[in-house]
Scaffold this motif. Structure first.
Motif, mmCIF file in Angstrom:
data_model
loop_
_atom_site.group_PDB
_atom_site.id
_atom_site.type_symbol
_atom_site.label_atom_id
_atom_site.label_comp_id
_atom_site.label_asym_id
_atom_site.label_seq_id
_atom_site.Cartn_x
_atom_site.Cartn_y
_atom_site.Cartn_z
ATOM 1 N N SER A 47 0.827 -1.211 0.000
ATOM 2 C CA SER A 47 0.000 0.000 0.000
ATOM 3 C C SER A 47 0.860 1.260 0.000
ATOM 4 O O SER A 47 0.568 2.216 -0.727
ATOM 5 C CB SER A 47 -0.926 0.004 1.219
ATOM 6 O OG SER A 47 -1.845 -1.047 1.133
ATOM 7 N N ILE B 260 -8.105 2.939 -5.126
ATOM 8 C CA ILE B 260 -9.510 3.366 -4.986
ATOM 9 C C ILE B 260 -9.646 4.415 -3.887
ATOM 10 O O ILE B 260 -10.336 5.431 -4.063
ATOM 11 C CB ILE B 260 -10.423 2.143 -4.705
ATOM 12 C CG1 ILE B 260 -10.452 1.217 -5.912
ATOM 13 C CG2 ILE B 260 -11.827 2.577 -4.307
ATOM 14 C CD1 ILE B 260 -11.092 1.811 -7.151
ATOM 15 N N VAL B 261 -8.995 4.195 -2.748
ATOM 16 C CA VAL B 261 -9.057 5.167 -1.647
ATOM 17 C C VAL B 261 -8.423 6.483 -2.077
ATOM 18 O O VAL B 261 -8.948 7.563 -1.790
ATOM 19 C CB VAL B 261 -8.388 4.595 -0.373
ATOM 20 C CG1 VAL B 261 -8.195 5.660 0.674
ATOM 21 C CG2 VAL B 261 -9.218 3.446 0.183
ATOM 22 N N TYR B 262 -7.290 6.425 -2.775
ATOM 23 C CA TYR B 262 -6.634 7.627 -3.298
ATOM 24 C C TYR B 262 -7.577 8.385 -4.229
ATOM 25 O O TYR B 262 -7.677 9.613 -4.161
ATOM 26 C CB TYR B 262 -5.358 7.229 -4.033
ATOM 27 C CG TYR B 262 -4.577 8.380 -4.612
ATOM 28 C CD1 TYR B 262 -3.642 9.056 -3.852
ATOM 29 C CD2 TYR B 262 -4.750 8.776 -5.938
ATOM 30 C CE1 TYR B 262 -2.908 10.102 -4.382
ATOM 31 C CE2 TYR B 262 -4.029 9.821 -6.472
ATOM 32 C CZ TYR B 262 -3.109 10.483 -5.702
ATOM 33 O OH TYR B 262 -2.394 11.516 -6.227
ATOM 34 N N TYR C 34 -7.066 -1.506 -3.674
ATOM 35 C CA TYR C 34 -7.804 -0.765 -2.642
ATOM 36 C C TYR C 34 -7.151 0.577 -2.350
ATOM 37 O O TYR C 34 -7.834 1.587 -2.138
ATOM 38 C CB TYR C 34 -7.920 -1.588 -1.362
ATOM 39 C CG TYR C 34 -8.865 -2.766 -1.474
ATOM 40 C CD1 TYR C 34 -10.130 -2.622 -2.021
ATOM 41 C CD2 TYR C 34 -8.492 -4.024 -1.035
ATOM 42 C CE1 TYR C 34 -10.992 -3.690 -2.131
ATOM 43 C CE2 TYR C 34 -9.344 -5.102 -1.131
ATOM 44 C CZ TYR C 34 -10.599 -4.930 -1.676
ATOM 45 O OH TYR C 34 -11.449 -5.988 -1.781
ATOM 46 N N THR C 35 -5.817 0.625 -2.352
ATOM 47 C CA THR C 35 -5.107 1.880 -2.135
ATOM 48 C C THR C 35 -5.416 2.864 -3.252
ATOM 49 O O THR C 35 -5.655 4.045 -2.996
ATOM 50 C CB THR C 35 -3.592 1.627 -2.054
ATOM 51 O OG1 THR C 35 -3.338 0.691 -1.011
ATOM 52 C CG2 THR C 35 -2.836 2.903 -1.780
ATOM 53 N N LEU D 179 -10.907 8.270 -4.280
ATOM 54 C CA LEU D 179 -12.013 8.852 -3.508
ATOM 55 C C LEU D 179 -11.566 10.085 -2.727
ATOM 56 O O LEU D 179 -12.286 11.092 -2.679
ATOM 57 C CB LEU D 179 -12.603 7.803 -2.568
ATOM 58 C CG LEU D 179 -13.345 6.656 -3.238
ATOM 59 C CD1 LEU D 179 -13.777 5.622 -2.202
ATOM 60 C CD2 LEU D 179 -14.560 7.174 -3.987
ATOM 61 N N ILE D 180 -10.392 10.016 -2.121
ATOM 62 C CA ILE D 180 -9.880 11.175 -1.380
ATOM 63 C C ILE D 180 -9.621 12.338 -2.328
ATOM 64 O O ILE D 180 -9.930 13.493 -2.006
ATOM 65 C CB ILE D 180 -8.609 10.793 -0.587
ATOM 66 C CG1 ILE D 180 -8.989 9.875 0.572
ATOM 67 C CG2 ILE D 180 -7.886 12.027 -0.065
ATOM 68 C CD1 ILE D 180 -7.819 9.292 1.316
#
Length: 106
Positions: free
Chosen positions: A7, A87-89, A84-85, A91-92
């Motif tokens: 990650s 996707i989170v990046y 997942y990292t 979204l942020i």
């Protein structure tokens, strides 16, 4: 521990790509962050999934050249921590863009 390292490396790679691209084009870092996150997430999904359009194209080509029927591979995707990292990046960065340009949206 391995998942945390994956990650961190993925996040560092996305930040470097974003910084270099923004510097080369003289754009703001935040303007490219959503695009970089989407590209990395889609790239991870495309290159780590099995089956799908590219596998079917190869399968059909092999069948036409050899005449031997090849079993169709079902499309499967097992999300990784790198995915997942990304996707989170993404979204942020989307939330950051909305906050940064809230006057433009409202």
């Amino acid at each position: 521990m391995k998942n945390a390292i994956v990650s961190i490396v993925t996040l560092a790679l996305m930040l470097v790509i974003n910084y270099v691209a923004a510097s080369m084009m003289n754009w703001s870092f935040i303007d490219l962050s959503l695009f970089v996150g989407l590209c990395v997430a889609l790239g991870i999904r495309f290159f780590t999934s099995s089956g799908g359009l590219s596998s079917n194209a190869v399968r059909v080509q092999v069948q036409s050249m050899t005449g031997i029927k090849v079993e169709e591979e079902k499309e499967t995707f097992k999300p990784t921590f790198a995915y997942y990292t990304a996707i989170v990046y993404t979204l942020i960065s989307l939330i950051s863009i909305i906050i940064y340009y809230k006057d433009y949206f409202i």
